[in-house]
Design a protein around this motif. Sequence first.
Motif, mmCIF file in Angstrom:
data_model
loop_
_atom_site.group_PDB
_atom_site.id
_atom_site.type_symbol
_atom_site.label_atom_id
_atom_site.label_comp_id
_atom_site.label_asym_id
_atom_site.label_seq_id
_atom_site.Cartn_x
_atom_site.Cartn_y
_atom_site.Cartn_z
ATOM 1 N N ALA A 82 -11.688 30.079 -43.863
ATOM 2 C CA ALA A 82 -11.633 31.320 -43.091
ATOM 3 C C ALA A 82 -10.272 31.495 -42.452
ATOM 4 N N CYS A 83 -9.930 32.761 -42.151
ATOM 5 C CA CYS A 83 -8.699 33.076 -41.436
ATOM 6 C C CYS A 83 -9.005 34.082 -40.337
ATOM 7 N N TYR A 84 -8.528 33.782 -39.127
ATOM 8 C CA TYR A 84 -8.614 34.682 -37.990
ATOM 9 C C TYR A 84 -7.204 34.914 -37.452
ATOM 10 N N SER A 85 -6.954 36.088 -36.917
ATOM 11 C CA SER A 85 -5.626 36.390 -36.375
ATOM 12 C C SER A 85 -5.727 36.796 -34.911
ATOM 13 N N SER A 86 -4.645 36.536 -34.164
ATOM 14 C CA SER A 86 -4.620 36.858 -32.740
ATOM 15 C C SER A 86 -3.185 37.014 -32.282
ATOM 16 N N LYS A 87 -2.992 37.884 -31.303
ATOM 17 C CA LYS A 87 -1.684 38.023 -30.654
ATOM 18 C C LYS A 87 -1.592 37.193 -29.385
ATOM 19 N N ASP A 88 -2.767 36.780 -28.845
ATOM 20 C CA ASP A 88 -2.770 36.162 -27.522
ATOM 21 C C ASP A 88 -3.537 34.847 -27.445
ATOM 22 N N LEU A 89 -4.001 34.308 -28.591
ATOM 23 C CA LEU A 89 -4.769 33.061 -28.638
ATOM 24 C C LEU A 89 -6.139 33.183 -27.970
ATOM 25 N N HIS A 90 -6.559 34.401 -27.697
ATOM 26 C CA HIS A 90 -7.839 34.608 -27.022
ATOM 27 C C HIS A 90 -8.756 35.535 -27.816
ATOM 28 N N SER A 91 -8.256 36.674 -28.222
ATOM 29 C CA SER A 91 -9.031 37.633 -29.013
ATOM 30 C C SER A 91 -8.715 37.408 -30.489
ATOM 31 N N TRP A 92 -9.733 37.018 -31.255
ATOM 32 C CA TRP A 92 -9.520 36.638 -32.655
ATOM 33 C C TRP A 92 -10.218 37.619 -33.595
ATOM 34 N N LYS A 93 -9.440 38.188 -34.505
ATOM 35 C CA LYS A 93 -9.962 39.103 -35.517
ATOM 36 C C LYS A 93 -10.222 38.331 -36.809
ATOM 37 N N PHE A 94 -11.394 38.517 -37.369
ATOM 38 C CA PHE A 94 -11.721 37.867 -38.639
ATOM 39 C C PHE A 94 -11.008 38.589 -39.775
ATOM 40 N N GLU A 95 -10.113 37.869 -40.447
ATOM 41 C CA GLU A 95 -9.348 38.440 -41.553
ATOM 42 C C GLU A 95 -10.008 38.206 -42.901
ATOM 43 N N GLY A 96 -11.126 37.477 -42.903
ATOM 44 C CA GLY A 96 -11.838 37.212 -44.141
ATOM 45 C C GLY A 96 -11.691 35.765 -44.587
ATOM 46 N N VAL A 97 -12.216 35.481 -45.748
ATOM 47 C CA VAL A 97 -12.108 34.140 -46.335
ATOM 48 C C VAL A 97 -10.808 34.093 -47.124
ATOM 49 N N ALA A 98 -9.835 33.374 -46.585
ATOM 50 C CA ALA A 98 -8.490 33.361 -47.176
ATOM 51 C C ALA A 98 -8.434 32.581 -48.484
ATOM 52 N N LEU A 99 -9.252 31.541 -48.586
ATOM 53 C CA LEU A 99 -9.421 30.805 -49.846
ATOM 54 C C LEU A 99 -10.898 30.848 -50.178
ATOM 55 N N LYS A 100 -11.232 31.621 -51.202
ATOM 56 C CA LYS A 100 -12.635 31.809 -51.564
ATOM 57 C C LYS A 100 -13.107 30.679 -52.460
ATOM 58 N N PRO A 101 -14.368 30.275 -52.329
ATOM 59 C CA PRO A 101 -14.906 29.251 -53.223
ATOM 60 C C PRO A 101 -15.037 29.790 -54.642
ATOM 61 N N ASP A 102 -14.987 28.883 -55.600
ATOM 62 C CA ASP A 102 -15.181 29.236 -57.004
ATOM 63 C C ASP A 102 -16.676 29.158 -57.301
ATOM 64 N N MET A 103 -17.322 30.298 -57.360
ATOM 65 C CA MET A 103 -18.770 30.336 -57.529
ATOM 66 C C MET A 103 -19.199 30.114 -58.972
ATOM 67 N N ALA A 104 -18.268 30.300 -59.917
ATOM 68 C CA ALA A 104 -18.644 30.314 -61.335
ATOM 69 C C ALA A 104 -18.583 28.943 -61.997
ATOM 70 N N ASN A 105 -17.667 28.089 -61.563
ATOM 71 C CA ASN A 105 -17.419 26.824 -62.268
ATOM 72 C C ASN A 105 -17.908 25.644 -61.441
ATOM 73 N N PRO A 106 -19.020 25.005 -61.822
ATOM 74 C CA PRO A 106 -19.533 23.866 -61.051
ATOM 75 C C PRO A 106 -18.587 22.671 -61.024
ATOM 76 N N GLU A 107 -17.629 22.632 -61.954
ATOM 77 C CA GLU A 107 -16.679 21.522 -62.005
ATOM 78 C C GLU A 107 -15.446 21.778 -61.143
ATOM 79 N N SER A 108 -15.336 22.954 -60.592
ATOM 80 C CA SER A 108 -14.159 23.297 -59.797
ATOM 81 C C SER A 108 -14.123 22.504 -58.494
ATOM 82 N N ASP A 109 -12.913 22.154 -58.047
ATOM 83 C CA ASP A 109 -12.733 21.475 -56.757
ATOM 84 C C ASP A 109 -13.272 22.289 -55.596
ATOM 85 N N ILE A 110 -13.258 23.606 -55.743
ATOM 86 C CA ILE A 110 -13.665 24.464 -54.625
ATOM 87 C C ILE A 110 -14.988 25.187 -54.911
#
Length: 336
Positions: A82-110
């Motif tokens: 996950a990635c969150y962003s903030s200008k003040d270290l207090h209010s954090w905006k969810f920017e989404g999943v920055a590295l998404k899991p590989d749902m298709a390949n069971p052999e994938s590291d992720i």
Amino acid sequence: MKTFNFLLLSIVAIGLYSCGPKMIYPGEVWTDTEQNMINAHGGGVLYHNGTYYWYGEYKNDSTYHAPGVEWDCYRTEAGGVACYSSKDLHSWKFEGVALKPDMANPESDIHPSMVIERPKVIYNEKTGKFVMWMHIDSYNYSKAATGVAVSDSPTGGFKYLHSLRPYGEESRDMTLFKDGDGKAYHVYSAKGNSTLYIHLLSDDYLEHTETYKAVFPGKFREAPAIFKRQDKYYMITSGCSGWDPNEAEYAIADSMLGEWTAMGNPCVGENADRTFGGQSTHVITVDPENDKYIAMFDKWNKLDLINSRYIWLPVQFHSADSITIEWKDEWSLNDL
């Protein structure tokens, strides 16, 4: 007139509230700007162009014990980073999943069946890439490797490149540290968690060089968090006790690849001998010229890992080599 006065008082109250101190409540539930619980465990914070980016393990909401494993191997399906962003270290905006899991390949590291832990991101000025390293493992923690991903943007999407064992060594709990000269280091637990390695990375931050140092052999330290103050390097680590908390320790050195000297437990206050119920993960350098640093810990809930909490506390400096991290039920960022 009564309505006007009420509105005026409301506006004033909102203004006073927004200008008030921004409080941190260690170990409590933290929510993002959409009032959803922050889901960024084992993480680290990157400061880039006036914005803080908090990366962490994006955990699934179902915790289970890995089948066939004797120790307390509780885990969730890997949800990526996950990635969150903030200008003040207090209010954090969810920017989404920055590295998404590989749902298709069971052999994938992720693939969700694998383990993605302790992601850290640094920026490479030479290549213009944001580089993520993370602990990559199999469901039973037998793979003991590290993974690398890159992105053109701090919020992703990160492209996963590969996993590896540094020159054949295991790599578990880890962090990255980028020094003022642009050199970057991968710090990781190896040899059954008995030894920490500090490994200089290549100029593009994508590979290990042949330059490294083994520290604290046989001491079983993990969860490294490194920062620099003036010309001194500090490393906070935990002992090895699975998901359960233990006593933290910090060490100092005059260079990343120099001699590291253990200095004892930096924690002060109730439950200090168990790191306030937490485990080290990162130290945020807020304002080094004015000694403003924040130590980050995870308060793991092994039976409900998505509901693990975050403990952030200011680092206090005393003599040239002495630091303390004191428990506070609440504290203000203004106090830094």
